[in-house]
Write a protein that holds these residues in place. Structure first.
Motif, PDB file in Angstrom:
ATOM      1  N   UNK A   4       0.859  -1.183   0.000  1.00  0.00           N
ATOM      2  CA  UNK A   4       0.000   0.000   0.000  1.00  0.00           C
ATOM      3  C   UNK A   4       0.893   1.230   0.000  1.00  0.00           C
ATOM      4  N   UNK A   5       0.413   2.288  -0.598  1.00  0.00           N
ATOM      5  CA  UNK A   5       1.164   3.539  -0.589  1.00  0.00           C
ATOM      6  C   UNK A   5       0.929   4.214   0.771  1.00  0.00           C
ATOM      7  N   UNK A   6       1.721   3.819   1.746  1.00  0.00           N
ATOM      8  CA  UNK A   6       1.515   4.295   3.114  1.00  0.00           C
ATOM      9  C   UNK A   6       2.861   4.402   3.811  1.00  0.00           C
ATOM     10  N   UNK A   7       3.149   5.569   4.324  1.00  0.00           N
ATOM     11  CA  UNK A   7       4.347   5.750   5.149  1.00  0.00           C
ATOM     12  C   UNK A   7       3.914   6.253   6.518  1.00  0.00           C
ATOM     13  N   UNK A   8       4.749   6.020   7.496  1.00  0.00           N
ATOM     14  CA  UNK A   8       4.443   6.489   8.848  1.00  0.00           C
ATOM     15  C   UNK A   8       5.728   6.971   9.500  1.00  0.00           C
ATOM     16  N   UNK A   9       5.564   7.774  10.504  1.00  0.00           N
ATOM     17  CA  UNK A   9       6.699   8.177  11.342  1.00  0.00           C
ATOM     18  C   UNK A   9       6.263   7.906  12.782  1.00  0.00           C
ATOM     19  N   UNK A  10       6.184   6.605  13.104  1.00  0.00           N
ATOM     20  CA  UNK A  10       5.526   6.207  14.357  1.00  0.00           C
ATOM     21  C   UNK A  10       6.305   6.629  15.590  1.00  0.00           C
TER      22      UNK A  10
ATOM     23  N   UNK B  55      -0.905  -2.415  -4.162  1.00  0.00           N
ATOM     24  CA  UNK B  55      -2.338  -2.208  -3.927  1.00  0.00           C
ATOM     25  C   UNK B  55      -2.620  -0.721  -4.099  1.00  0.00           C
ATOM     26  N   UNK B  56      -3.498  -0.368  -5.047  1.00  0.00           N
ATOM     27  CA  UNK B  56      -3.753   1.061  -5.265  1.00  0.00           C
ATOM     28  C   UNK B  56      -4.508   1.691  -4.096  1.00  0.00           C
ATOM     29  N   UNK B  57      -4.260   2.967  -3.899  1.00  0.00           N
ATOM     30  CA  UNK B  57      -4.918   3.704  -2.800  1.00  0.00           C
ATOM     31  C   UNK B  57      -6.303   4.130  -3.255  1.00  0.00           C
ATOM     32  N   UNK B  58      -7.262   3.213  -3.125  1.00  0.00           N
ATOM     33  CA  UNK B  58      -8.628   3.501  -3.550  1.00  0.00           C
ATOM     34  C   UNK B  58      -9.423   4.054  -2.367  1.00  0.00           C
ATOM     35  N   UNK B  59     -10.260   5.002  -2.642  1.00  0.00           N
ATOM     36  CA  UNK B  59     -11.117   5.551  -1.589  1.00  0.00           C
ATOM     37  C   UNK B  59     -10.420   6.683  -0.852  1.00  0.00           C
ATOM     38  N   UNK B  60     -11.265   7.508  -0.200  1.00  0.00           N
ATOM     39  CA  UNK B  60     -10.752   8.731   0.442  1.00  0.00           C
ATOM     40  C   UNK B  60      -9.765   8.449   1.564  1.00  0.00           C
ATOM     41  N   UNK B  61     -10.065   7.388   2.329  1.00  0.00           N
ATOM     42  CA  UNK B  61      -9.217   7.105   3.500  1.00  0.00           C
ATOM     43  C   UNK B  61      -7.813   6.713   3.072  1.00  0.00           C
ATOM     44  N   UNK B  62      -7.719   5.754   2.142  1.00  0.00           N
ATOM     45  CA  UNK B  62      -6.397   5.301   1.712  1.00  0.00           C
ATOM     46  C   UNK B  62      -5.659   6.407   0.964  1.00  0.00           C
ATOM     47  N   UNK B  63      -6.430   7.209   0.199  1.00  0.00           N
ATOM     48  CA  UNK B  63      -5.775   8.302  -0.533  1.00  0.00           C
ATOM     49  C   UNK B  63      -5.195   9.337   0.439  1.00  0.00           C
ATOM     50  N   UNK B  64      -5.922   9.587   1.527  1.00  0.00           N
ATOM     51  CA  UNK B  64      -5.414  10.553   2.521  1.00  0.00           C
ATOM     52  C   UNK B  64      -4.108  10.041   3.132  1.00  0.00           C
ATOM     53  N   UNK B  65      -4.058   8.737   3.415  1.00  0.00           N
ATOM     54  CA  UNK B  65      -2.804   8.179   3.946  1.00  0.00           C
ATOM     55  C   UNK B  65      -1.713   8.253   2.886  1.00  0.00           C
ATOM     56  N   UNK B  66      -2.084   7.914   1.622  1.00  0.00           N
ATOM     57  CA  UNK B  66      -1.081   7.956   0.549  1.00  0.00           C
ATOM     58  C   UNK B  66      -0.535   9.376   0.369  1.00  0.00           C
ATOM     59  N   UNK B  67      -1.363  10.366   0.678  1.00  0.00           N
ATOM     60  CA  UNK B  67      -0.927  11.767   0.582  1.00  0.00           C
ATOM     61  C   UNK B  67      -0.069  12.187   1.774  1.00  0.00           C
ATOM     62  N   UNK B  68       0.099  11.289   2.731  1.00  0.00           N
ATOM     63  CA  UNK B  68       0.966  11.595   3.877  1.00  0.00           C
ATOM     64  C   UNK B  68       0.283  12.403   4.965  1.00  0.00           C
ATOM     65  N   UNK B  69      -1.075  12.330   5.021  1.00  0.00           N
ATOM     66  CA  UNK B  69      -1.786  13.143   6.016  1.00  0.00           C
ATOM     67  C   UNK B  69      -1.437  12.762   7.446  1.00  0.00           C
ATOM     68  N   UNK B  70      -0.916  11.558   7.637  1.00  0.00           N
ATOM     69  CA  UNK B  70      -0.590  11.080   8.989  1.00  0.00           C
ATOM     70  C   UNK B  70       0.840  11.414   9.400  1.00  0.00           C
ATOM     71  N   UNK B  71       1.567  12.108   8.533  1.00  0.00           N
ATOM     72  CA  UNK B  71       2.973  12.387   8.833  1.00  0.00           C
ATOM     73  C   UNK B  71       3.113  13.713   9.588  1.00  0.00           C
ATOM     74  N   UNK B  72       4.108  13.815  10.462  1.00  0.00           N
ATOM     75  CA  UNK B  72       4.258  15.052  11.240  1.00  0.00           C
ATOM     76  C   UNK B  72       4.799  16.186  10.376  1.00  0.00           C
ATOM     77  N   UNK B  73       4.464  17.402  10.740  1.00  0.00           N
ATOM     78  CA  UNK B  73       4.992  18.578  10.056  1.00  0.00           C
ATOM     79  C   UNK B  73       6.377  18.923  10.584  1.00  0.00           C
TER      80      UNK B  73
END
Ligand SMILES: NC(=O)c1ccc[n+]([C@@H]2O[C@H](COP(=O)([O-])OP(=O)(O)OC[C@H]3O[C@@H](n4cnc5c(N)ncnc54)[C@H](OP(=O)(O)O)[C@@H]3O)[C@@H](O)[C@H]2O)c1
Length: 253
Positions: free
Chosen positions: A149-155, A212-230
């Protein structure tokens, strides 16, 4: 100081309780296990009596409307009837306002209630916990196949997040309701890398990955890096790879 920890039995709350006690202060864990139900307010006033601060870790991704939204409203009501109200340190999630996930929407509503309350309150958003990323990494593998999945994190290391929250609780309360700097761990990692690291740690190496493509708003938001810190986030604790190497992954098994 006397510090109430809602959700004191949870992953984060138990670390907050331990940290408060380690520093020689009084921690009052509050959740249903101790007769405090935020959804009804049962036991809340008694738990808050004489407290200086509340670290609000109670949450439920399964019933976020009842627990995170209504529960936070119950807590705010109970705080407002204290004289003076204890300082509320409210736990939230980095990027929750950029993702339509129902749990995140509830986190936003809870934040809005806190920030609109006018009470002495500090909202502290954190990134995904190492434990959560390890769990997601496990789900993202089928046999030897990795789902890319197109998902990164900075846990973030939960113990370090807990220290930050306790520092806020022990500090001077703000004059009103404020948002503190977000907190995050030091290492940014893709889900594919995390899945590989978890499997390597377990001596069960992975084979190929399937995109796995980022389908749907939720996965797209994660793919856009919305969960990453500024860039202004507070960074600390150990990174995911080091956390794994220290053997903590067993905590999520
Ligand atoms: N997990 C992550 O990656 C992450 C990342 C950033 C921020 N956060 C935030 O960190 C906070 C803590 O998350 P966590 O993973 O530590 O949670 P958790 O382990 O699931 O613990 C949730 C706690 O809430 C309590 N609780 C649930 N319903 C309750 C109710 N009706 N009344 C009182 N207490 C109740 C539970 O205790 P009882 O069952 O005894 O009631 C438990 O102690 C949450 O606000 C979450 O949004 C999490």
């Amino acid at each position: 100081m006397r510090i109430v920890v809602t959700g004191g039995s949870g992953v984060l709350g138990s670390k907050v309780v331990a940290r408060v006690r380690e520093l020689g202060h009084i921690a009052i864990p509050a959740s249903r296990r101790w007769g405090v139900d935020l959804t009804t307010g049962q036991g809340l006033a008694a738990a808050l009596t004489g407290s200086d601060a509340v670290v609000h870790c109670a949450s439920s991704p399964v019933r976020p409307g009842r627990t995170d939204v209504e529960g936070t409203l119950q807590l705010l009501g109970a705080l407002a009837s204290m004289s003076p109200p204890a300082h509320l340190v409210h736990v939230s999630i980095v990027g929750c306002d950029a993702n339509q996930l129902p749990y995140y929407r509830a986190k936003v509503r809870a934040e809005e209630a806190v920030l609109g309350s006018g009470l002495a309150a500090t909202v502290v958003r954190g990134t995904q916990f190492h434990t959560l990323l390890a769990s997601i990494a496990r789900v993202a593998t089928i046999g030897r196949t990795r789902l890319d999945l197109d998902f990164s994190a900075q846990p973030v290391d939960v113990a370090w997040y807990a220290r930050e929250l306790v520092d806020h609780a022990l500090g001077t309360p703000p004059a009103g309701s404020v948002r503190a700097r977000d907190v995050a761990g030091p290492e940014r990692i893709t889900l594919a890398e995390a899945a590989g690291a978890v499997r390597e740690h377990e001596s069960r190496p992975l084979g190929r990955g399937i995109r796995v493509p980022a389908l749907g708003r939720t996965l797209r938001a994660f793919a856009d890096g919305s969960n990453l810190p500024g860039p202004d986030a507070r960074i600390g604790g150990v990174g995911f790879t080091e956390w794994l190497a220290r053997g903590r992954v067993s905590a999520v098994s």
